[in-house]
Design a protein around this motif. Sequence first.
Motif, PDB file in Angstrom:
ATOM      1  N   ALA A 124       8.948 -27.470 -46.739  1.00  9.71           N
ATOM      2  CA  ALA A 124       9.099 -27.699 -45.298  1.00  9.71           C
ATOM      3  C   ALA A 124       8.862 -29.174 -44.964  1.00  9.71           C
ATOM      4  O   ALA A 124       9.591 -29.751 -44.142  1.00  9.71           O
ATOM      5  N   ALA A 125       7.882 -29.782 -45.611  1.00 12.09           N
ATOM      6  CA  ALA A 125       7.615 -31.206 -45.378  1.00 12.09           C
ATOM      7  C   ALA A 125       8.812 -32.058 -45.826  1.00 12.09           C
ATOM      8  O   ALA A 125       9.184 -33.015 -45.137  1.00 12.09           O
ATOM      9  N   ARG A 126       9.421 -31.695 -46.966  1.00  9.78           N
ATOM     10  CA  ARG A 126      10.593 -32.446 -47.443  1.00  9.78           C
ATOM     11  C   ARG A 126      11.774 -32.318 -46.482  1.00  9.78           C
ATOM     12  O   ARG A 126      12.453 -33.307 -46.182  1.00  9.78           O
ATOM     13  N   ILE A 127      12.014 -31.107 -45.997  1.00 11.00           N
ATOM     14  CA  ILE A 127      13.151 -30.931 -45.082  1.00 11.00           C
ATOM     15  C   ILE A 127      12.882 -31.632 -43.753  1.00 11.00           C
ATOM     16  O   ILE A 127      13.789 -32.214 -43.159  1.00 11.00           O
ATOM     17  N   ASN A 128      11.637 -31.643 -43.306  1.00  9.70           N
ATOM     18  CA  ASN A 128      11.279 -32.382 -42.083  1.00  9.70           C
ATOM     19  C   ASN A 128      11.499 -33.882 -42.271  1.00  9.70           C
ATOM     20  O   ASN A 128      12.074 -34.548 -41.408  1.00  9.70           O
ATOM     21  N   THR A 129      11.039 -34.415 -43.394  1.00 12.83           N
ATOM     22  CA  THR A 129      11.205 -35.844 -43.671  1.00 12.83           C
ATOM     23  C   THR A 129      12.677 -36.221 -43.759  1.00 12.83           C
ATOM     24  O   THR A 129      13.112 -37.210 -43.155  1.00 12.83           O
ATOM     25  N   GLN A 130      13.457 -35.440 -44.502  1.00 13.70           N
ATOM     26  CA  GLN A 130      14.883 -35.738 -44.651  1.00 13.70           C
ATOM     27  C   GLN A 130      15.623 -35.608 -43.317  1.00 13.70           C
ATOM     28  O   GLN A 130      16.520 -36.404 -43.030  1.00 13.70           O
ATOM     29  N   THR A 131      15.258 -34.625 -42.508  1.00 17.41           N
ATOM     30  CA  THR A 131      15.898 -34.472 -41.196  1.00 17.41           C
ATOM     31  C   THR A 131      15.568 -35.655 -40.299  1.00 17.41           C
ATOM     32  O   THR A 131      16.448 -36.172 -39.595  1.00 17.41           O
ATOM     33  N   ASN A 132      14.329 -36.120 -40.335  1.00 14.95           N
ATOM     34  CA  ASN A 132      13.962 -37.299 -39.532  1.00 14.95           C
ATOM     35  C   ASN A 132      14.724 -38.539 -39.990  1.00 14.95           C
ATOM     36  O   ASN A 132      15.181 -39.332 -39.155  1.00 14.95           O
ATOM     37  N   GLN A 133      14.880 -38.720 -41.297  1.00 12.98           N
ATOM     38  CA  GLN A 133      15.663 -39.855 -41.803  1.00 12.98           C
ATOM     39  C   GLN A 133      17.129 -39.737 -41.385  1.00 12.98           C
ATOM     40  O   GLN A 133      17.782 -40.729 -41.060  1.00 12.98           O
ATOM     41  N   PHE A 134      17.641 -38.517 -41.407  1.00  6.16           N
ATOM     42  CA  PHE A 134      19.013 -38.238 -40.974  1.00  6.16           C
ATOM     43  C   PHE A 134      19.195 -38.611 -39.499  1.00  6.16           C
ATOM     44  O   PHE A 134      20.153 -39.299 -39.130  1.00  6.16           O
ATOM     45  N   ILE A 135      18.266 -38.202 -38.663  1.00  3.24           N
ATOM     46  CA  ILE A 135      18.333 -38.509 -37.232  1.00  3.24           C
ATOM     47  C   ILE A 135      18.255 -40.016 -37.003  1.00  3.24           C
ATOM     48  O   ILE A 135      19.000 -40.574 -36.190  1.00  3.24           O
ATOM     49  N   GLU A 136      17.387 -40.690 -37.741  1.00  8.18           N
ATOM     50  CA  GLU A 136      17.289 -42.152 -37.630  1.00  8.18           C
ATOM     51  C   GLU A 136      18.612 -42.815 -38.028  1.00  8.18           C
ATOM     52  O   GLU A 136      19.052 -43.770 -37.373  1.00  8.18           O
ATOM     53  N   ALA A 137      19.255 -42.326 -39.070  1.00  9.43           N
ATOM     54  CA  ALA A 137      20.544 -42.881 -39.512  1.00  9.43           C
ATOM     55  C   ALA A 137      21.614 -42.677 -38.442  1.00  9.43           C
ATOM     56  O   ALA A 137      22.426 -43.573 -38.177  1.00  9.43           O
ATOM     57  N   ILE A 138      21.614 -41.515 -37.805  1.00  9.61           N
ATOM     58  CA  ILE A 138      22.570 -41.253 -36.721  1.00  9.61           C
ATOM     59  C   ILE A 138      22.337 -42.235 -35.579  1.00  9.61           C
ATOM     60  O   ILE A 138      23.278 -42.842 -35.059  1.00  9.61           O
ATOM     61  N   ARG A 139      21.089 -42.410 -35.200  1.00 14.60           N
ATOM     62  CA  ARG A 139      20.776 -43.306 -34.082  1.00 14.60           C
ATOM     63  C   ARG A 139      21.109 -44.760 -34.417  1.00 14.60           C
ATOM     64  O   ARG A 139      21.597 -45.505 -33.563  1.00 14.60           O
ATOM     65  N   ARG A 140      20.857 -45.170 -35.653  1.00 11.98           N
ATOM     66  CA  ARG A 140      21.231 -46.539 -36.077  1.00 11.98           C
ATOM     67  C   ARG A 140      22.739 -46.724 -36.009  1.00 11.98           C
ATOM     68  O   ARG A 140      23.213 -47.739 -35.489  1.00 11.98           O
ATOM     69  N   ASN A 141      23.496 -45.770 -36.537  1.00 15.69           N
ATOM     70  CA  ASN A 141      24.954 -45.869 -36.514  1.00 15.69           C
ATOM     71  C   ASN A 141      25.479 -45.890 -35.090  1.00 15.69           C
ATOM     72  O   ASN A 141      26.392 -46.650 -34.766  1.00 15.69           O
ATOM     73  N   HIS A 142      24.912 -45.055 -34.238  1.00 14.17           N
ATOM     74  CA  HIS A 142      25.361 -44.996 -32.848  1.00 14.17           C
ATOM     75  C   HIS A 142      25.048 -46.306 -32.120  1.00 14.17           C
ATOM     76  O   HIS A 142      25.881 -46.820 -31.374  1.00 14.17           O
TER      77      HIS A 142
END
Length: 183
Positions: free
Chosen positions: A159-177
């Motif tokens: 669960a901690a790994r999926i939370n960390t990866q999801t947060n990194q994913f969201i950060e990447a989306i926001r950076r790209n946007h």
Amino acid sequence: MTDIIVISGSPSKHSRSQLAANYAGKLAAEQGLSVKEISVTDFAPEDLIYARFDSPAIVEAGKAINGAKGLIVASPVYKAAYTGVLKALLDLLPQDAFKYKPVLPIMTGGSPAHLLAIDYALKPLIANLKGEPLQGVYLCDHHINKENLDQPVADEETAARINTQTNQFIEAIRRNHAASAVK
């Protein structure tokens, strides 16, 4: 336009990979992003098997994926790779449907023996579609509780790994946007 599309590649309507991907989508939704799921089970089998590029459902899915800011692609491991039905769907999408999009790969399998399926099978496919694959998360089947839809990831470390990866994913989306808004 939807911010994140979850692409579920399992031929089972209630699979562990789908639960894990939807959980990541739920985490993203909690941070204000809109999320929509597209499952291989949403399509007529004939559209996928006979490569009906002009199928209205395939065309609509392609437009939704093309318009998304990020993608979560999930699949169980079948024969050390992603499912064939996921590949059939992805083959029908526009060539640049994943272009410049962060993609969070999620795979599930019966044991840790297939852990590298993300790196050797799913990530190269995502890269071929011009997506930007993140590290991704592999989950063993026994780490997913199919009875708890709100918190299906039963193992704390997973669960901690999926939370960390999801947060990194969201950060990447926001950076790209943010970067595309500057252009």
